[in-house]
Design an enzyme around this catalytic site. Structure first.
Site, PDB file in Angstrom:
ATOM      1  N   CYS A   1      15.719 -21.513   4.402  1.00  0.00           N
ATOM      2  CA  CYS A   1      17.017 -22.577   4.177  1.00  0.00           C
ATOM      3  C   CYS A   1      15.751 -23.856   4.830  1.00  0.00           C
ATOM      4  O   CYS A   1      16.958 -25.237   4.953  1.00  0.00           O
ATOM      5  CB  CYS A   1      17.938 -22.458   5.823  1.00  0.00           C
ATOM      6  SG  CYS A   1      17.893 -22.207   7.031  1.00  0.00           S
TER       7      CYS A   1
ATOM      8  N   GLU B   1      10.543 -20.534  17.530  1.00  0.00           N
ATOM      9  CA  GLU B   1      11.732 -19.597  16.907  1.00  0.00           C
ATOM     10  C   GLU B   1      11.050 -18.056  16.069  1.00  0.00           C
ATOM     11  O   GLU B   1      10.458 -17.845  15.472  1.00  0.00           O
ATOM     12  CB  GLU B   1      12.845 -19.839  15.823  1.00  0.00           C
ATOM     13  CG  GLU B   1      12.237 -20.696  14.691  1.00  0.00           C
ATOM     14  CD  GLU B   1      11.982 -19.970  13.010  1.00  0.00           C
ATOM     15  OE1 GLU B   1      13.145 -18.644  13.614  1.00  0.00           O
ATOM     16  OE2 GLU B   1      11.768 -20.118  12.393  1.00  0.00           O
TER      17      GLU B   1
ATOM     18  N   GLN C   1      10.420 -13.712   8.163  1.00  0.00           N
ATOM     19  CA  GLN C   1      10.695 -14.372   6.429  1.00  0.00           C
ATOM     20  C   GLN C   1       8.821 -14.397   6.052  1.00  0.00           C
ATOM     21  O   GLN C   1       9.309 -14.034   4.692  1.00  0.00           O
ATOM     22  CB  GLN C   1      11.195 -15.472   6.891  1.00  0.00           C
ATOM     23  CG  GLN C   1      12.866 -15.333   7.051  1.00  0.00           C
ATOM     24  CD  GLN C   1      13.521 -17.017   7.913  1.00  0.00           C
ATOM     25  OE1 GLN C   1      12.605 -17.694   7.456  1.00  0.00           O
ATOM     26  NE2 GLN C   1      14.946 -16.751   7.264  1.00  0.00           N
TER      27      GLN C   1
END
EC number: 1.2.1.70
Length: 441
Positions: free
Chosen positions: A50, A130, A136
């Site tokens: 995103c 994070e 990912q």
């Protein structure tokens, strides 16, 4: 070989631009399937989240990306690489090449490797530290492997990036400081009151985004007795199914408070869910059991005065936000240490590449020099039949060794320096031809 990256992120592209450049699963599969066909022998990894869209390419015509003279031998210049990547992305996403070129940055060589390591270690993330981005990156690499789109350089780069990110995780505290209100509430406040969430009755008021995030932390923390209280039961039921929870309508909140060990407010109600007097009456029915109240709502779901009730521990949004801010400052303090680790790992990566690229050529060059030296030394000693002095013979051998080393030092040093800069192929080819080392290296 050189790593190339084309991409954009929250740093340099607005969300409406990133949405247009995002690679869906279908886009990614198409790109991985066609890249090596379009560019013979090329490698590709597609990372699309995103907050970022990045394609990492290597091999084939992307091997060096150096100079026009090298493009004649199969590699492309920097500008040719940039144009090819832009046009490939434009075709995959059916966008104009001008639009892609305007919003996507191309990084090459060490800059691309530096960037990949920063991304994997979450130092380039919107929320520094994070943990999701590393998984990912690994998923993107695994998908490329499954598609057969990886190769020697992407294997080396992504495995090294994963190793570097894990070093940052273990050697710094940058990932251990929670930054969201729900993560601080469940991860830091709850353990101060309860040793475990297992067996504790948790009553969560609300079913919005804050409630969903809080539920994720509750489940990961071991909670196994959850009840979602909400005015609208459809949304509550959907969350309950995902998180294995019960539901109750808002008019049953009083009974739920009496049964609760942990009460959490996340609604958008404009007035407190229960007034102070009602809460006091309900608390009296609890038999003196400890009740932890986490008010994560704005406006607040519970009046501050309930924190004065016997056995009640109340934490409000301002208390938790202050903890988030402290943690953010602590993460920022860890950034230089984390960056230092990545710098070490990037240098290690290039040292290994340098050894792989230059080692065989240097070995063959030295072998060739030793062969010539030995032959000439034998010829000279054969002409000096009358000299039987071992000391003189030894000095002659040493002189030949020094001469060979001095002649070889400049080309080998230049080759190492060039490889360290990521541009080894030009000198490698030159040395092969100049010293007739063969093309099998």
């Amino acid at each position: 070989m050189t790593l190339h990256m084309i991409g954009c992120s929250h740093h340099d592209a607005a969300v409406e631009v990133r949405e247009q450049l995002s690679f869906s699963s279908e886009h990614s599969s198409q790109a991985l399937a066609t890249f090596s066909e379009r560019f013979d022998g090329a490698e590709l990894v597609v990372l699309s989240t995103c907050n970022r869209v990045e394609l990492y390419a290597a091999g084939g015509p992307f091997g060096s990306g150096l100079t026009a003279s090298e493009s004649a031998s199969g590699s492309w210049s920097d500008e040719q690489v940039r144009t090819a990547l832009i046009e490939f992305v434009a075709e995959c996403l059916q966008k104009r090449a001008e639009f892609v070129g305007e919003h996507m940055i191309v990084r090459q060589g060490r800059e691309a490797v530096d960037h990949l390591f920063l991304v994997a270690a979450s130092l380039d993330s919107m929320v520094v530290g994070e943990a999701q981005i590393l998984s990912q990156v690994k998923q993107a690499y695994d998908l490329s492997n499954l598609a057969g789109a990886t190769g020697p350089l992407t294997h080396a780069a992504f495995q090294a990036a994963n190793r570097a990110a894990k070093r940052v995780q273990t050697e710094t505290t940058i990932h251990r400081r929670r930054l969201s209100v729900p993560s601080v509430a469940i991860g830091e406040v709850v353990p101060e009151v309860f040793e475990t969430l297992r067996g504790k009755r948790v009553v969560l008021c609300g079913a919005g985004e804050m409630a969903e995030e809080t539920l994720r932390y509750l489940k990961s923390g071991g909670s196994n007795d959850l009840c979602i209280v909400n005015r609208g039961q459809e949304r509550a039921a959907a969350l309950a199914q995902v998180f294995d929870a019960q539901t109750a309508p808002l008019d049953e909140l009083s009974d739920q408070i009496v049964a609760a060990d942990l009460l959490i407010g996340t609604t958008s109600a404009e007035e407190p869910l229960v007034d102070a007097a009602t809460f006091a009456r309900l608390n009296a029915q609890r038999g003196g059991r400890v009740l932890l109240v986490l008010d994560l709502a704005v406006p607040r779901d519970f009046e501050p005065v309930i924190g004065e009730e016997p056995g009640v521990y109340l934490y409000q949004i301002d208390d938790l936000q202050a903890a988030c801010n402290r943690n953010r400052r602590e993460r920022e303090k860890q950034w230089p240490k984390a960056k230092g680790i990545l710098d070490e790992e990037v240098q290690r990566f290039f040292d290994v590449l340098q050894q792989r690229a230059t080692g065989p050529v240097i070995q063959r060059l030295r072998q060739r020099a030793d062969q010539v030296k030995t032959a000439e030394l034998e010829r000279l000693l054969g002409k000096l039949n009358g000299c039987n002095d071992p000391a003189i013979t030894k000095e002659i051998e040493k002189s030949f060794d020094r001469l060979t080393n001095k002649l070889l030092h400049p080309p080998m040093a230049s080759l190492r320096d060039d490889a360290a800069a990521g541009h080894s192929r030009g000198l490698l080819e030159a040395l092969r031809h100049l010293f007739n080392l063969g093309d099998d290296l």
